[in-house]
Design a protein around this motif. Structure first.
Motif, mmCIF file in Angstrom:
data_model
loop_
_atom_site.group_PDB
_atom_site.id
_atom_site.type_symbol
_atom_site.label_atom_id
_atom_site.label_comp_id
_atom_site.label_asym_id
_atom_site.label_seq_id
_atom_site.Cartn_x
_atom_site.Cartn_y
_atom_site.Cartn_z
ATOM 1 N N SER A 119 27.840 -58.896 -143.175
ATOM 2 C CA SER A 119 27.147 -59.814 -142.759
ATOM 3 C C SER A 119 26.260 -58.662 -141.857
ATOM 4 O O SER A 119 25.403 -58.350 -141.639
ATOM 5 C CB SER A 119 27.369 -60.891 -141.747
ATOM 6 N N PHE A 120 27.334 -57.542 -141.664
ATOM 7 C CA PHE A 120 26.271 -56.647 -140.501
ATOM 8 C C PHE A 120 25.617 -55.655 -141.506
ATOM 9 O O PHE A 120 24.164 -54.932 -141.550
ATOM 10 C CB PHE A 120 27.743 -55.875 -139.655
ATOM 11 N N ILE A 121 26.541 -55.298 -142.443
ATOM 12 C CA ILE A 121 25.677 -54.308 -143.367
ATOM 13 C C ILE A 121 24.319 -54.932 -144.301
ATOM 14 O O ILE A 121 23.194 -54.059 -144.040
ATOM 15 C CB ILE A 121 26.685 -54.363 -144.677
ATOM 16 N N ASN A 122 24.559 -56.500 -144.297
ATOM 17 C CA ASN A 122 23.280 -57.458 -144.876
ATOM 18 C C ASN A 122 22.442 -57.741 -144.341
ATOM 19 O O ASN A 122 20.469 -56.842 -144.440
ATOM 20 C CB ASN A 122 23.740 -58.625 -145.738
ATOM 21 N N PHE A 123 22.734 -57.116 -142.483
ATOM 22 C CA PHE A 123 21.600 -57.529 -141.987
ATOM 23 C C PHE A 123 21.203 -56.385 -141.625
ATOM 24 O O PHE A 123 19.768 -56.080 -141.419
ATOM 25 C CB PHE A 123 21.655 -57.372 -140.123
ATOM 26 N N PHE A 124 21.747 -54.662 -141.954
ATOM 27 C CA PHE A 124 20.458 -53.682 -141.169
ATOM 28 C C PHE A 124 19.865 -53.765 -142.749
ATOM 29 O O PHE A 124 19.062 -53.296 -143.045
ATOM 30 C CB PHE A 124 21.675 -52.921 -141.480
ATOM 31 N N LEU A 125 20.697 -54.013 -144.067
ATOM 32 C CA LEU A 125 19.945 -53.788 -145.439
ATOM 33 C C LEU A 125 18.683 -54.458 -145.521
ATOM 34 O O LEU A 125 17.453 -54.104 -146.081
ATOM 35 C CB LEU A 125 20.413 -53.840 -146.680
ATOM 36 N N THR A 126 18.639 -55.743 -145.105
ATOM 37 C CA THR A 126 17.477 -56.479 -144.713
ATOM 38 C C THR A 126 16.450 -56.165 -143.878
ATOM 39 O O THR A 126 15.629 -56.810 -144.376
ATOM 40 C CB THR A 126 17.459 -58.160 -144.955
ATOM 41 N N ARG A 127 17.014 -55.948 -142.841
ATOM 42 C CA ARG A 127 15.792 -55.552 -141.565
ATOM 43 C C ARG A 127 15.179 -54.645 -141.636
ATOM 44 O O ARG A 127 13.830 -54.731 -140.936
ATOM 45 C CB ARG A 127 16.612 -56.145 -140.092
ATOM 46 N N TRP A 128 15.524 -53.635 -142.510
ATOM 47 C CA TRP A 128 15.359 -52.440 -142.256
ATOM 48 C C TRP A 128 15.097 -52.165 -143.395
ATOM 49 O O TRP A 128 14.413 -50.717 -143.762
ATOM 50 C CB TRP A 128 16.052 -51.329 -141.412
ATOM 51 N N HIS A 129 14.326 -52.714 -144.701
ATOM 52 C CA HIS A 129 14.250 -52.726 -145.816
ATOM 53 C C HIS A 129 14.435 -51.540 -146.336
ATOM 54 O O HIS A 129 14.472 -50.443 -147.010
ATOM 55 C CB HIS A 129 12.267 -52.664 -145.473
ATOM 56 N N ALA A 130 16.354 -51.777 -146.354
ATOM 57 C CA ALA A 130 17.259 -50.446 -146.979
ATOM 58 C C ALA A 130 17.538 -50.670 -148.568
ATOM 59 O O ALA A 130 18.545 -49.878 -148.778
ATOM 60 C CB ALA A 130 17.785 -49.676 -146.371
ATOM 61 N N GLN A 131 17.085 -51.244 -148.836
ATOM 62 C CA GLN A 131 18.203 -52.066 -150.301
ATOM 63 C C GLN A 131 17.857 -50.832 -151.053
ATOM 64 O O GLN A 131 18.321 -50.840 -152.100
ATOM 65 C CB GLN A 131 16.955 -53.483 -150.101
ATOM 66 N N ASN A 132 16.698 -50.148 -151.143
ATOM 67 C CA ASN A 132 16.545 -49.172 -152.305
ATOM 68 C C ASN A 132 17.601 -48.143 -152.305
ATOM 69 O O ASN A 132 17.994 -47.166 -153.430
ATOM 70 C CB ASN A 132 14.942 -48.742 -151.562
ATOM 71 N N VAL A 133 18.714 -47.568 -150.949
ATOM 72 C CA VAL A 133 19.588 -47.082 -151.624
ATOM 73 C C VAL A 133 20.709 -47.740 -151.266
ATOM 74 O O VAL A 133 21.759 -47.011 -151.681
ATOM 75 C CB VAL A 133 19.785 -46.038 -149.837
ATOM 76 N N TYR A 134 20.642 -48.700 -151.341
ATOM 77 C CA TYR A 134 22.226 -50.266 -151.249
ATOM 78 C C TYR A 134 23.210 -49.205 -152.780
ATOM 79 O O TYR A 134 24.160 -48.584 -152.451
ATOM 80 C CB TYR A 134 21.790 -51.395 -151.399
ATOM 81 N N LYS A 135 22.147 -49.010 -153.942
ATOM 82 C CA LYS A 135 22.444 -48.575 -154.938
ATOM 83 C C LYS A 135 23.755 -47.674 -155.060
ATOM 84 O O LYS A 135 24.825 -47.044 -155.962
ATOM 85 C CB LYS A 135 21.546 -48.703 -155.987
#
Length: 319
Positions: A119-135
């Motif tokens: 949940s903490f990682i998901n919050f970070f990724l979505t709040r700061w639009h960092a989904q592009n580096v998730y992969k």
């Protein structure tokens, strides 16, 4: 402010080293290897001796390891890596991993482990639009060789986590959450500057066999299948697994299947359905193997896991 070396030099009787929230060792052979003390971020220091035996295992949180000492080989998912001091390994939830051949080490190996909830990682990724580096960083195990790279400064964040987690402070959780956000943002920044995934060890036969098992564990696999597929004798195959993984081929296959079953238990599926889905073709065999490995029946594991998740801080309330 205290640095990590100063912390290490404190006598064991010092209250800082005996705080309410001590740095502790992992024990992956128990039902719940580590229960996060926080709903967001936790940190432990793990020291393993050359004679320790650590089974292949997985977690339901992100495991960020900073290796402090020792030179060893490490298996994450189906890849083997050569680990050195100051390497950072990120293992997402559900991916199997373990150190290899600890008995060959001449000294203990030590790492600082920051555990981060999904949940903490998901919050970070979505709040700061960092989904592009998730992969490229967080969707699969990733190893960073930090020395002389843009990632080198990241070690200080993880070292500070280890110190603060061990202090008797009511604000430790807040610090760990904030500091880990800083770590993640600097990780993204370093990724943008120069992202170069670390090469794994030179590919060997064991890597091909591991990859084959990971892709086909749901099917019926026998030693004869492997010897035919890879043109290797039975004795040579058994020696290969003992040398590299310190277990037999059947033990490794069962561990892959049982860890997959553990992950599926969170999905509220029928136990017999799970048994068949991971390659056990009769439930009684699955039941015996699961209880032998984890000390609990599949149903008991399911009940305890869901009870733990519901009682964890920050868990959503049931309607």
């Amino acid at each position: 402010m205290m640095n990590l070396n100063e912390f290490d030099e404190l006598p064991k009787s010092n209250p800082i080293r005996n705080a309410q929230r001590p740095v502790r060792r992992f024990d992956p052979d128990t039902f719940q290897p580590v229960k996060m003390l926080s709903a967001y971020v936790d940190c432990v220091r793990d020291i393993n001796m050359p004679n320790d035996v650590i089974s292949l295992h997985s977690h339901d949180f992100y495991e960020i390891s900073l290796f402090q000492t020792g030179s060893l080989r490490y298996l994450a998912d189906n890849k083997r890596y050569q680990i050195e001091k100051k390497d950072i390994l990120i293992v997402p939830p559900g991916f199997t991993h373990c150190p290899l051949a600890l008995h060959t080490l001449t000294e203990p190996y030590e790492r600082i482990i920051t555990c981060v909830s999904k949940s903490f990682i998901n919050f970070f990724l979505t709040r700061w639009h960092a989904q592009n580096v998730y992969k490229t960083i967080l969707s699969k195990p990733t190893l960073f060789k930090t020395s002389g790279t843009p990632y080198e400064s990241l070690c200080s964040y993880l070292e500070r986590n280890a110190i603060e987690a061990n202090l008797e402070s009511p604000y430790a959780d807040a610090f760990l959450a904030g500091n880990t956000l800083c770590f993640l943002s600097k990780l993204m920044e370093a990724h943008d500057i120069d992202f170069a995934p670390t090469r794994r060890l030179k590919k060997e036969l064991i890597d091909d066999i591991i990859s084959y098992v990971k892709k086909n564990y749901r099917k019926k696999i026998t030693i004869q299948n492997i010897t035919d597929e890879f043109h290797i004798g039975k004795t040579a195959l058994l020696k290969l697994f003992h040398k590299n993984l310190n277990c037999t081929f059947h033990q490794y296959l069962n561990l892959i299947r049982l860890n997959a079953a553990k992950n599926m238990l969170a999905e509220d599926l029928n136990l017999e359905t799970i048994s068949e889905a991971v390659g056990f073709h009769d439930y009684s065999g699955f039941y015996r193997a699961f209880k032998k490995e984890f000390g609990l029946s599949p149903k008991e594991y399911y009940v305890q896991m869901h009870s733990y998740l519901q009682s964890s801080p920050g868990a959503p309330e049931r309607a």
